[in-house]
Scaffold this motif. Structure first.
Motif, PDB file in Angstrom:
ATOM      1  N   ALA A  44      -6.664  35.030  21.076  1.00  0.00           N
ATOM      2  CA  ALA A  44      -8.094  35.290  20.831  1.00  0.00           C
ATOM      3  C   ALA A  44      -8.284  36.543  19.985  1.00  0.00           C
ATOM      4  CB  ALA A  44      -8.839  35.420  22.156  1.00  0.00           C
ATOM      5  N   LYS A  45      -7.546  37.611  20.286  1.00  0.00           N
ATOM      6  CA  LYS A  45      -7.665  38.859  19.524  1.00  0.00           C
ATOM      7  C   LYS A  45      -7.308  38.645  18.057  1.00  0.00           C
ATOM      8  CE  LYS A  45      -6.254  42.053  23.183  1.00  0.00           C
ATOM      9  NZ  LYS A  45      -5.157  42.933  23.620  1.00  0.00           N
ATOM     10  N   LEU A  46      -6.157  37.979  17.841  1.00  0.00           N
ATOM     11  CA  LEU A  46      -5.712  37.782  16.467  1.00  0.00           C
ATOM     12  C   LEU A  46      -6.588  36.801  15.709  1.00  0.00           C
ATOM     13  CD1 LEU A  46      -1.850  37.815  16.912  1.00  0.00           C
ATOM     14  CD2 LEU A  46      -3.328  39.646  16.085  1.00  0.00           C
ATOM     15  N   ALA A  47      -7.053  35.752  16.383  1.00  0.00           N
ATOM     16  CA  ALA A  47      -7.935  34.790  15.718  1.00  0.00           C
ATOM     17  C   ALA A  47      -9.212  35.489  15.254  1.00  0.00           C
ATOM     18  CB  ALA A  47      -8.263  33.631  16.661  1.00  0.00           C
ATOM     19  N   GLU A  48      -9.755  36.357  16.083  1.00  0.00           N
ATOM     20  CA  GLU A  48     -10.952  37.103  15.691  1.00  0.00           C
ATOM     21  C   GLU A  48     -10.657  38.047  14.523  1.00  0.00           C
ATOM     22  OE1 GLU A  48     -14.497  39.898  17.544  1.00  0.00           O
ATOM     23  OE2 GLU A  48     -12.837  39.313  18.839  1.00  0.00           O
ATOM     24  N   LYS A  49      -9.516  38.714  14.576  1.00  0.00           N
ATOM     25  CA  LYS A  49      -9.137  39.628  13.500  1.00  0.00           C
ATOM     26  C   LYS A  49      -8.925  38.858  12.193  1.00  0.00           C
ATOM     27  CE  LYS A  49      -7.562  43.314  14.399  1.00  0.00           C
ATOM     28  NZ  LYS A  49      -7.757  44.751  14.381  1.00  0.00           N
ATOM     29  N   ILE A  50      -8.335  37.671  12.276  1.00  0.00           N
ATOM     30  CA  ILE A  50      -8.132  36.844  11.090  1.00  0.00           C
ATOM     31  C   ILE A  50      -9.480  36.498  10.466  1.00  0.00           C
ATOM     32  CG2 ILE A  50      -7.394  34.558  10.290  1.00  0.00           C
ATOM     33  CD1 ILE A  50      -5.087  34.812  12.428  1.00  0.00           C
ATOM     34  N   GLN A  51     -10.437  36.135  11.285  1.00  0.00           N
ATOM     35  CA  GLN A  51     -11.756  35.750  10.768  1.00  0.00           C
ATOM     36  C   GLN A  51     -12.583  36.938  10.291  1.00  0.00           C
ATOM     37  OE1 GLN A  51     -13.195  32.990  14.046  1.00  0.00           O
ATOM     38  NE2 GLN A  51     -13.879  32.000  12.161  1.00  0.00           N
ATOM     39  N   LYS A  52     -12.604  38.009  11.080  1.00  0.00           N
ATOM     40  CA  LYS A  52     -13.515  39.128  10.789  1.00  0.00           C
ATOM     41  C   LYS A  52     -12.873  40.279  10.035  1.00  0.00           C
ATOM     42  CE  LYS A  52     -16.444  38.173  14.755  1.00  0.00           C
ATOM     43  NZ  LYS A  52     -16.974  38.695  16.014  1.00  0.00           N
ATOM     44  N   GLY A  53     -11.535  40.327  10.023  1.00  0.00           N
ATOM     45  CA  GLY A  53     -10.847  41.456   9.405  1.00  0.00           C
ATOM     46  C   GLY A  53     -10.796  42.633  10.360  1.00  0.00           C
ATOM     47  N   MET A  62      -7.634  44.897   6.687  1.00  0.00           N
ATOM     48  CA  MET A  62      -7.456  43.479   6.421  1.00  0.00           C
ATOM     49  C   MET A  62      -8.853  42.906   6.242  1.00  0.00           C
ATOM     50  SD  MET A  62      -5.479  40.497   8.517  1.00  0.00           S
ATOM     51  CE  MET A  62      -6.745  39.673   9.471  1.00  0.00           C
ATOM     52  N   PRO A  63      -9.103  42.229   5.137  1.00  0.00           N
ATOM     53  CA  PRO A  63     -10.437  41.675   4.921  1.00  0.00           C
ATOM     54  C   PRO A  63     -10.690  40.467   5.814  1.00  0.00           C
ATOM     55  CG  PRO A  63      -8.971  40.957   3.179  1.00  0.00           C
ATOM     56  CD  PRO A  63      -8.200  41.943   4.027  1.00  0.00           C
ATOM     57  N   ALA A  64     -11.955  40.129   5.975  1.00  0.00           N
ATOM     58  CA  ALA A  64     -12.321  38.887   6.659  1.00  0.00           C
ATOM     59  C   ALA A  64     -11.782  37.722   5.843  1.00  0.00           C
ATOM     60  CB  ALA A  64     -13.836  38.801   6.787  1.00  0.00           C
ATOM     61  N   ASN A  65     -11.437  36.653   6.513  1.00  0.00           N
ATOM     62  CA  ASN A  65     -10.851  35.507   5.831  1.00  0.00           C
ATOM     63  C   ASN A  65     -11.700  34.260   6.034  1.00  0.00           C
ATOM     64  OD1 ASN A  65      -8.031  36.392   4.858  1.00  0.00           O
ATOM     65  ND2 ASN A  65      -8.260  37.298   6.887  1.00  0.00           N
ATOM     66  N   PRO A  66     -11.822  33.442   4.990  1.00  0.00           N
ATOM     67  CA  PRO A  66     -12.643  32.233   5.071  1.00  0.00           C
ATOM     68  C   PRO A  66     -11.919  31.105   5.802  1.00  0.00           C
ATOM     69  CG  PRO A  66     -11.662  32.380   2.902  1.00  0.00           C
ATOM     70  CD  PRO A  66     -11.271  33.628   3.659  1.00  0.00           C
ATOM     71  N   VAL A  67     -11.811  31.232   7.111  1.00  0.00           N
ATOM     72  CA  VAL A  67     -11.184  30.212   7.938  1.00  0.00           C
ATOM     73  C   VAL A  67     -12.137  29.819   9.050  1.00  0.00           C
ATOM     74  CG1 VAL A  67      -8.821  30.999   7.472  1.00  0.00           C
ATOM     75  CG2 VAL A  67     -10.053  31.926   9.426  1.00  0.00           C
ATOM     76  N   THR A  68     -11.983  28.606   9.534  1.00  0.00           N
ATOM     77  CA  THR A  68     -12.773  28.157  10.676  1.00  0.00           C
ATOM     78  C   THR A  68     -12.190  28.777  11.939  1.00  0.00           C
ATOM     79  OG1 THR A  68     -11.381  26.242  11.141  1.00  0.00           O
ATOM     80  CG2 THR A  68     -13.183  25.931   9.529  1.00  0.00           C
TER      81      THR A  68
END
Length: 101
Positions: A61-70, A80-86
């Motif tokens: 959950a932590k990493l998924a949020e970081k992947i999406q929001k940066g 790390m920038p926000a990433n355009p992923v679902t």
């Protein structure tokens, strides 16, 4: 005997498919521009991330949020920038990264 060997090979290929598919998702989402599986680039190596979060039940959950929001500060000052992923793609990527050893 030949049937057993063929079945074992097929099972091995099927078990490798999810890891390959997740590497393909990482490529498709340009994650590998800044990250690599086993060496630091702009961001940390995925194996280092997996090691850092080993045993953390909230890591996906932590990493998924970081992947999406940066974010920034966990691995240094480079953000790390926000990433355009679902949300599902982010969870898939996080799960894959955490599976790397």
């Amino acid at each position: 005997m030949k049937v057993f060997v063929a079945a074992a090979v097929a099972a091995g290929l099927l078990s490798a498919a999810p890891a390959f598919a997740n590497m393909e998702l990482a490529k498709a989402k340009n994650c590998l521009t800044c990250h690599s599986v086993d060496q630091k680039l702009v961001g940390p190596a995925y194996k280092d991330v997996a090691k850092k979060y080993a045993g953390d039940s909230t890591a996906v959950a932590k990493l998924a949020e970081k992947i999406q929001k940066g974010g920034s500060g966990v691995w240094g000052q480079m953000p790390m920038p926000a990433n355009p992923v679902t949300p599902e793609e982010a969870k898939t990527l996080a799960t894959w990264v955490l599976s790397l050893k």
